[in-house]
Structures are given as structure tokens and as C-alpha cells.
Design an enzyme around this catalytic site. Structure first.
Site, PDB file in Angstrom:
ATOM      1  N   GLU A 115      39.529  15.766  25.852  1.00 55.70           N
ATOM      2  CA  GLU A 115      40.239  15.182  26.994  1.00 55.70           C
ATOM      3  C   GLU A 115      40.073  16.096  28.203  1.00 55.70           C
ATOM      4  O   GLU A 115      39.923  17.314  28.055  1.00 55.70           O
ATOM      5  CB  GLU A 115      41.731  15.055  26.678  1.00 55.70           C
ATOM      6  CG  GLU A 115      42.055  14.221  25.459  1.00 55.70           C
ATOM      7  CD  GLU A 115      43.462  14.491  24.960  1.00 55.70           C
ATOM      8  OE1 GLU A 115      44.414  13.995  25.587  1.00 55.70           O
ATOM      9  OE2 GLU A 115      43.611  15.214  23.956  1.00 55.70           O
ATOM     10  N   LYS A 117      41.178  18.382  31.167  1.00 51.70           N
ATOM     11  CA  LYS A 117      42.335  19.277  31.352  1.00 51.70           C
ATOM     12  C   LYS A 117      42.847  19.118  32.788  1.00 51.70           C
ATOM     13  O   LYS A 117      42.302  19.702  33.713  1.00 51.70           O
ATOM     14  CB  LYS A 117      41.941  20.720  31.071  1.00 51.70           C
ATOM     15  CG  LYS A 117      43.130  21.659  31.028  1.00 51.70           C
ATOM     16  CD  LYS A 117      42.706  23.050  30.558  1.00 51.70           C
ATOM     17  CE  LYS A 117      43.906  23.967  30.444  1.00 51.70           C
ATOM     18  NZ  LYS A 117      44.557  24.224  31.724  1.00 51.70           N
ATOM     19  N   ASP A 119      44.899  19.595  36.052  1.00 54.73           N
ATOM     20  CA  ASP A 119      45.538  20.767  36.649  1.00 54.73           C
ATOM     21  C   ASP A 119      46.873  20.346  37.249  1.00 54.73           C
ATOM     22  O   ASP A 119      47.002  20.085  38.445  1.00 54.73           O
ATOM     23  CB  ASP A 119      44.626  21.363  37.729  1.00 54.73           C
ATOM     24  CG  ASP A 119      45.056  22.772  38.115  1.00 54.73           C
ATOM     25  OD1 ASP A 119      45.907  23.344  37.414  1.00 54.73           O
ATOM     26  OD2 ASP A 119      44.549  23.289  39.126  1.00 54.73           O
ATOM     27  N   TYR A 231      49.391  12.698  26.910  1.00 59.66           N
ATOM     28  CA  TYR A 231      48.357  13.089  25.949  1.00 59.66           C
ATOM     29  C   TYR A 231      48.899  13.397  24.552  1.00 59.66           C
ATOM     30  O   TYR A 231      48.148  13.827  23.677  1.00 59.66           O
ATOM     31  CB  TYR A 231      47.597  14.321  26.456  1.00 59.66           C
ATOM     32  CG  TYR A 231      48.504  15.488  26.814  1.00 59.66           C
ATOM     33  CD1 TYR A 231      49.063  16.291  25.835  1.00 59.66           C
ATOM     34  CD2 TYR A 231      48.796  15.780  28.143  1.00 59.66           C
ATOM     35  CE1 TYR A 231      49.896  17.343  26.149  1.00 59.66           C
ATOM     36  CE2 TYR A 231      49.633  16.831  28.476  1.00 59.66           C
ATOM     37  CZ  TYR A 231      50.181  17.612  27.472  1.00 59.66           C
ATOM     38  OH  TYR A 231      51.027  18.647  27.794  1.00 59.66           O
ATOM     39  N   LYS A 318      37.286  26.214  29.566  1.00 56.87           N
ATOM     40  CA  LYS A 318      37.485  26.345  31.005  1.00 56.87           C
ATOM     41  C   LYS A 318      36.145  26.311  31.742  1.00 56.87           C
ATOM     42  O   LYS A 318      35.194  26.988  31.349  1.00 56.87           O
ATOM     43  CB  LYS A 318      38.217  27.658  31.338  1.00 56.87           C
ATOM     44  CG  LYS A 318      39.613  27.753  30.754  1.00 56.87           C
ATOM     45  CD  LYS A 318      40.566  26.708  31.284  1.00 56.87           C
ATOM     46  CE  LYS A 318      40.994  26.948  32.707  1.00 56.87           C
ATOM     47  NZ  LYS A 318      42.001  28.010  32.858  1.00 56.87           N
ATOM     48  N   CYS A 412      51.751  53.067  58.221  1.00 57.74           N
ATOM     49  CA  CYS A 412      52.127  51.750  57.699  1.00 57.74           C
ATOM     50  C   CYS A 412      51.969  50.704  58.798  1.00 57.74           C
ATOM     51  O   CYS A 412      52.485  50.892  59.914  1.00 57.74           O
ATOM     52  CB  CYS A 412      53.575  51.767  57.215  1.00 57.74           C
ATOM     53  SG  CYS A 412      54.191  50.124  56.745  1.00 57.74           S
ATOM     54  N   CYS A 415      55.867  49.343  59.658  1.00 58.56           N
ATOM     55  CA  CYS A 415      56.926  50.196  60.238  1.00 58.56           C
ATOM     56  C   CYS A 415      56.404  51.490  60.848  1.00 58.56           C
ATOM     57  O   CYS A 415      57.190  52.310  61.342  1.00 58.56           O
ATOM     58  CB  CYS A 415      57.966  50.513  59.175  1.00 58.56           C
ATOM     59  SG  CYS A 415      57.350  51.567  57.841  1.00 58.56           S
ATOM     60  N   CYS A 430      53.507  53.061  51.470  1.00 56.42           N
ATOM     61  CA  CYS A 430      54.381  53.374  52.597  1.00 56.42           C
ATOM     62  C   CYS A 430      55.592  54.107  52.034  1.00 56.42           C
ATOM     63  O   CYS A 430      56.210  53.640  51.071  1.00 56.42           O
ATOM     64  CB  CYS A 430      54.818  52.086  53.304  1.00 56.42           C
ATOM     65  SG  CYS A 430      56.177  52.322  54.470  1.00 56.42           S
ATOM     66  N   CYS A 435      61.356  49.962  55.122  1.00 59.77           N
ATOM     67  CA  CYS A 435      60.293  49.179  55.768  1.00 59.77           C
ATOM     68  C   CYS A 435      60.612  47.692  55.591  1.00 59.77           C
ATOM     69  O   CYS A 435      60.833  47.246  54.454  1.00 59.77           O
ATOM     70  CB  CYS A 435      58.947  49.516  55.129  1.00 59.77           C
ATOM     71  SG  CYS A 435      57.587  48.454  55.655  1.00 59.77           S
TER      72      CYS A 435
END
Length: 672
Positions: A115, A117, A119, A231, A318, A412, A415, A430, A435
Site C-alpha cells: 500500500e 504510505k 504522509d 488501511y 522509504k 551573539c 543580545c 551565547c 538573551c
């Protein structure tokens, strides 16, 4: 001609409307116009309004309820909703075939059903006497959340089952499972509308679907074009023989089954199906990410059983991740909740695997240098596991003269504080705990589903509350009730949504100690580690006072975790946060189970499979309250193994060791 009484006409209209729903939403073969259909529905609405005592839950007029869903109640799955193991190559598929044949009696013929698959988001539908009674999410596979009111709005989900005369089965008590999804064009349209309205767009159809089925208002769910393919069929009353036949039965009783399934006589035919659909996947109106392959015989499925959280009789093949080329315009640095700086590629937008990609992760500076990624490069991107976009490589043949080598930031970017890079680590951090990016990230983690699960407190609202000064850290979440009147006045919030949020905040106080420990955001302490620490130390105070050696004495807890825990609790600001959360009423210790009897004193138990009368956690508490012990693994020292539906490898080991096996009925008699 005699006029029909209201009850007769109502029953006739319901039958007609259900038939037309089936033809339109399942078969895609309507035989009346929209106007004629609306006339039937309007007549039914009017008759039910005049005769409210005749309204039933399965009436077509009851699809979209007006009541808000404030709580998604837990639903224990009678049979666990297992996740599939993934395969990525032909060799792995042949290995799966070999394991299946070895797990069955010698000489047994094996057929497979293939079948697509889908998503989407998994859902369980429970029908009793032909009527939909419960719909639930997969959750952790054992316990999901009830979403019945929202699922009823999906027109391709039958509220009552068809009963064709040719069907010899009763199907009085069945469970059906499927995948709720949204088609690509419908998803694009929603995003286009949100973009025009200046709203944040959704990442992909699956995310939008998952968010939609957890909305609090069924009327909003009804406006989203969700669909379903089913299914799986399980019957309490009938003996079913093959998965292939079950798919046909599901179609007969009114469900939408994806037509692209095939019965295969061997693994070669399975691979032909997989290769065919990997080529054709882009021609479908919805997203698929592979093929599900199942042993056809239900008897053989039972013989093969499950391992951990996956069945031995099924696997997902997959497809390879989709790739696309685009220009990398700029590299920016994002600051996470623990202060980690992560490089992110800003891209010229490109459509890939169901969504438009404008950003991709670059992981860290070492990864950038290894792949020699520069600003203005043409790069190849793909979705890792068809979910997270990443830069795979640079097309050096198209490198422009103005490409820019990436440099580490010295301050950073949020900040402007100093950065530090620990010895032997790739990441840079950081140093400023205040921050704004870290503050927002920590609060978002704290409120997330796997942590305190505060429904409604998402990224947008957190950003708003931090920027307006309502939240300076996550302990302030529990002071928001003091600002109720101010919150109500904020545009697009209002009294109802604010009260729902405050109720969700109050409910989060019920979360157990391990969830709270995970939520406070100690580096390296994920949900699994938090559970181990909570189970071992029992309270936050014991953990705070523990040495690194004590922490490392726990199985699978190493120096990185122990040092991180000690560093977190050596910070006075963090200890102040803990005290504020304690005062707010959060759980910082494991509630001890009161021993009421010594009936099971000295006896040890292992639980495996799903119990129908109680959850595993409830069974564990009952054993402990009667003086017994619950073990996680079977050994020669185990006295009893309690076996529920679909037991795992512990059942097999118990049989080999000759340990006493208790059915659920035996167990219930023992604890009476």
C-alpha cells in the site's frame, strides 16, 4: 397518498444523505447536484429542529458540533498502534522477506500486500453497532487522545456503517485505522490565503493536518479540507482471515481505501510495486513517502508477532529523499534555548516535496567548512526523511565569483553578548542566560507537548508575551492568571481564548515529576534521561544534592549528562526558578504508592502487551500497593509475567525460562 410521520421522513433523509455522502466523498461519483443535496440537508435540519427528541449522534446534521473541546481525553488502544521499521534499499527488503520466512513454520507460503504510505496523521476509529463512538490519535502507540468531535467533521469518515446484503460479517464492534491527510493543492491554497492576510504559513500538509485535528473548535476543523484513507480492520465479533480481504470489506462498509494497493506473491513483485510508485509519486494529488508492505495472512501476522514497538510482519520501504537546486543567499545564526548558535541557510524559495523551502539547516561551522558552503553558492538541498530541509552539497561548477566564505560571529547576534566554545565541542554558545532568544526558546520548550503540554501557548503567543513583558522566564507562565484582564484586551485574543489558555496552564500542574524535569531544560536531559533521573532520585531535592558519581551510577547516564545537571543546579537563578515553580504547585517528586496489603509481598512481576481493563501504569501501581515488585526485564528471578494483547519478546523469554504466565483474567483474580 399518506404523509409520512416525522420519524419516518427523518430516517429516510438520513439514509439518502449518507448514500450521497458515500458517493461524493468516497466513490467521487455524485448522482445529484449540490443544490439538490442541500435541499435534503435543509429539510432534515428543519425536521430535527421541530423534533429535537429524534436527533441521534450519527445524524448527518451532527457532523459539526458547536461545543468547544477543552480537553483531549486519553484513550488506551486495545491493540497498540505500532510504528513501522523503515527500509531504504532492495537489500533490506530481501532481508525483511528472509526474516518473515524464518519466523514462520517451514514451507509456509507468504503473500504480501503493498500500500502507498500516505504522509498524514494516524487515527483510530471505533464503531459499535455500526455507529462511530470514538476517534483517537496514535499518541505514544499505547495511549492516544480523543478527537471524536473533530474527526466527525471529515465527510469521508462515515458516522454509521453501510451494511450490504452480500456481507456475511456482523461487525458489531470494530476498530478501523487510517491516515488523515490534506491534498497538496488544498494546502497551497490555504497558505496563499494566509500569506495575503499577513499570517504565518504552514510548513507542509502533514503539519497542517496534525495541527487541525487538535484544534479546540470543530467548526474551524470543518473549514479545513481534510480527507482520510483507511488501511486496518479489527473485529471483536468476527474472525477475519487476510489483510487483502479486509481492505475490500472496508470499502464495502463505506470507507475510503486508497485504490493503489496490490497483492504480491513474492518479494520480487513487492519490489516491482515499490519501484513503480517511486517513479509515479509526483503524479498523485497527495504526499507519499514510501510503500507499506504487510504479510497478507492475519494468522501469519499473529505467529510473527511484534518486536519492541514495531511489528515483525510489516515494514515501510522509504523512497529516496527529493532534491532541488537553489541559491544560498545568506547564512544567519540562530540562538537556541540553551544558547547554542546554529547556522541557517537563507535560500531563494524553491518547492520541494510538498512545501516551499526558504531555509535549511547547516548544523555547525565544521559542517560548513567540510562542504565548503559559501554565501551566493548554488546548493543542492533535500528533505532529510522528507521532513527537515538540509544542504547536501555545493554545485562547484556554478560557483560565482562573489561567493563569500562564512566566518564565525564574535558576538551573539541577538543580545551582542560574548560567545564561548567549550573544549572538544563543535558548537558555540551565547553566555547570557537572559538573551531574549534563549528566554523564548526555553519557554517554548517548557510549554511543548512532550514537556508541560500547555495547549495554546505556542511560538507566536510566547513571542508576544515576552515582548510585552508578561513572561521573563517559564515560571512566569503560572502568574499569567494575575494579568487576565490585560491579556483579554490584546487584539485577536479575547476572553474565551485567554480562559482556555489559563485552564491549560492550570491543568499542566498535574504533569508528573519526570515531565517537569524534562521541561526545565537541562542540557543533554531529554525525556528518556529525565525519566531515569526521576525514577532513581524520586525528588528534585535529592537530584540537586547528588554528586556526579551518584548520577553516573544510573545505567546509560554518562559524564556529559552528570556535569550538565550539576552545572544547571549550581546556578542560583535556576534554583530560584525551581522554588517559584514549587510554589506554583508543580510536581517535583514522585508520589509514593501507599502499600495497603502484603498480599503480593516478595513476588516480582513483568508486564507485557496491552491490558484491556487498565493501563500498564495502573497495573504497576496495583502490584506495588499490594507489596509486590515490578521489573522491566524477564530473568530467572521473575515470579510472574502478566500477558496482555500483542505481547512482545518478554513473553517468549518467559516461556523459555519456564516462568509462570498470567493472563489478564488470572492477574485480576490474583489482585482481587
Amino acid at each position: 397518498m399518506m404523509k409520512k410521520n416525522p420519524q419516518q421522513r427523518i430516517e429516510e433523509l438520513r439514509k439518502l444523505i449518507n448514500e450521497h455522502d458515500y458517493r461524493y466523498y468516497v466513490l467521487a461519483e455524485p448522482i445529484i447536484s449540490d443544490y439538490e443535496y442541500d435541499q435534503l440537508v435543509n429539510e432534515l435540519i428543519q425536521l430535527e429542529k421541530e423534533n429535537p427528541h429524534l436527533i441521534t449522534p450519527d445524524s448527518p446534521t451532527q457532523r459539526v458540533g458547536s461545543d468547544l473541546t477543552n480537553v483531549f481525553n486519553p484513550v488506551v488502544h486495545k491493540i497498540p498502534m505500532l510504528s513501522l521499521s523503515n527500509t531504504y534499499s532492495e537489500e533490506e527488503m530481501y532481508e525483511f522477506d528472509r526474516r518473515v520466512k524464518e519466523g514462520l513454520p517451514r514451507g509456509e507460503k507468504v503473500e504480501y500486500v503493498c500500500e502507498l504510505k500516505i504522509d498524514g496523521v494516524s487515527v483510530s476509529l471505533r464503531y459499535k453497532n455500526g455507529i462511530l463512538v470514538t476517534a483517537a490519535t496514535r499518541g505514544d502507540g499505547t495511549t492516544g487522545e480523543e478527537i471524536t468531535n473533530n474527526v466527525k467533521t471529515i465527510r469521508s469518515v462515515p458516522l454509521s456503517l453501510r451494511k450490504p446484503s452480500s456481507l456475511k460479517l456482523n461487525l458489531d464492534d470494530i476498530e478501523v485505522r487510517g491516515e488523515i491527510y490534506m491534498e497538496i493543492e488544498a494546502f497551497k491554497k490555504i497558505n496563499e490565503e494566509r500569506e495575503l492576510n499577513g499570517e504565518k504559513t504552514f510548513a507542509n500538509p502533514r503539519n497542517l493536518t496534525a495541527g487541525t485535528i487538535k484544534l479546540l473548535e470543530p467548526q474551524l476543523v470543518a473549514k479545513r479540507p481534510l480527507k482520510i484513507f483507511v488501511y486496518y480492520l479489527y473485529s471483536e465479533t468476527d474472525e477475519l482471515s487476510t489483510h487483502f480481504e479486509n481492505l475490500k470489506i472496508l470499502s464495502e462498509i463505506g470507507f475510503r481505501v486508497n485504490p493503489n494497493y496490490r497483492l504480491c506473491k513474492n518479494i520480487e513483485e513487492v519490489m516491482d510495486f515499490c519501484n513503480e510508485w517511486e517513479e509515479k509519486r509526483d503524479k498523485l494529488p497527495y504526499e507519499i513517502d514510501g510503500v507499506v508492505v504487510k504479510v497478507n495472512s492475519l494468522k501469519q501476522q499473529r505467529i510473527l508477532g511484534n518486536i519492541a514497538k514495531s511489528p515483525r510482519w510489516a515494514v515501510a520501504y522509504k523512497f529516496k529523499a527529493k532534491q532541488a537546486k537553489t541559491r544560498l543567499k545568506k547564512i544567519i545564526w540562530q540562538v537556541g534555548r540553551t544558547g547554542t548558535l546554529t547556522p541557517v541557510a537563507e535560500l531563494e524559495p524553491v518547492f520541494l516535496a510538498g512545501s516551499t523551502i526558504s531555509r535549511a539547516t547547516l548544523h555547525n561551522i565544521d559542517e560548513i567548512r567540510r562542504k565548503d558552503i559559501r554565501e551566493n553558492d548554488i546548493v543542492v538541498i533535500e528533505k532529510g526523511g522528507d521532513v527537515i530541509p538540509k544542504v547536501v552539497e555545493v554545485d562547484l561548477s556554478q560557483r560565482p565569483k562573489d561567493s563569500q566564505v562564512v566566518k564565525l560571529p564574535s558576538k551573539c547576534p541577538v543580545c551582542n553578548s560574548n560567545l564561548f566554545r567549550p573544549e572538544n565541542e563543535v558548537a558555540i554558545y551565547c553566555e547570557n542566560n537572559l538573551c531574549p532568544a534563549q528566554v523564548k526558546g526555553r519557554i517554548e520548550h517548557f510549554a511543548s507537548r512532550g514537556a508541560m503540554d500547555i495547549t495554546g501557548l505556542g511560538e507566536a503567543l510566547i513571542n508576544l508575551f515576552v515582548d510585552r513583558g508578561f513572561l521573563k522566564d517559564y515560571s512566569d507562565i503560572y502568574q499569567l492568571k494575575e494579568h487576565r484582564e490585560e491579556l483579554i484586551k490584546i487584539e485577536r485574543l479575547g476572553e474565551k481564548s485567554v480562559d482556555n489558555l489559563l485552564a491549560a496552564i492550570e491543568k499542566s500542574k498535574e504533569k508528573p515529576f519526570d515531565r517537569v524535569l524534562f521541561a526545565i531544560g537541562i542540557r543533554y536531559v531529554g525525556a528518556g534521561v529525565a525519566k531515569k533521573l526521576a525514577d532513581h532520585f524520586k525528588s528534585i531535592d535529592a537530584l540537586i544534592n547528588a554528586s556526579e558519581e551518584e548520577i553516573e551510577s544510573i545505567h546509560e547516564i554518562g559524564p556529559s549528562i552528570s556535569k550538565s545537571v550539576k552545572r544547571f543546579f549550581s546556578d542560583k537563578n535556576n534554583l530560584k526558578l525551581i522554588e517559584k515553580l514549587k510554589k506554583a504547585g508543580l510536581k517535583f517528586k514522585i508520589d509514593e504508592i501507599r502499600i495497603t496489603s502484603d498480599k503480593l509481598k516478595g513476588k516480582s512481576f513483568v508486564l507485557t502487551g496491552t491490558l484491556s481493563s487498565m493501563s500498564r501504569e495502573e497495573a504497576k501501581e496495583k502490584i506495588i500497593s499490594l507489596g509486590g515488585h515490578v521489573l522491566s526485564a524477564v530473568s530467572k528471578n521473575t515470579d510472574y509475567v502478566v500477558v496482555g494483547d500483542n505481547p512482545g519478546s518478554k513473553f517468549d523469554k518467559a516461556k523459555k525460562l519456564g516462568i509462570t504466565i498470567l493472563t489478564e483474567e488470572d492477574f485480576l483474580k490474583m489482585i482481587e
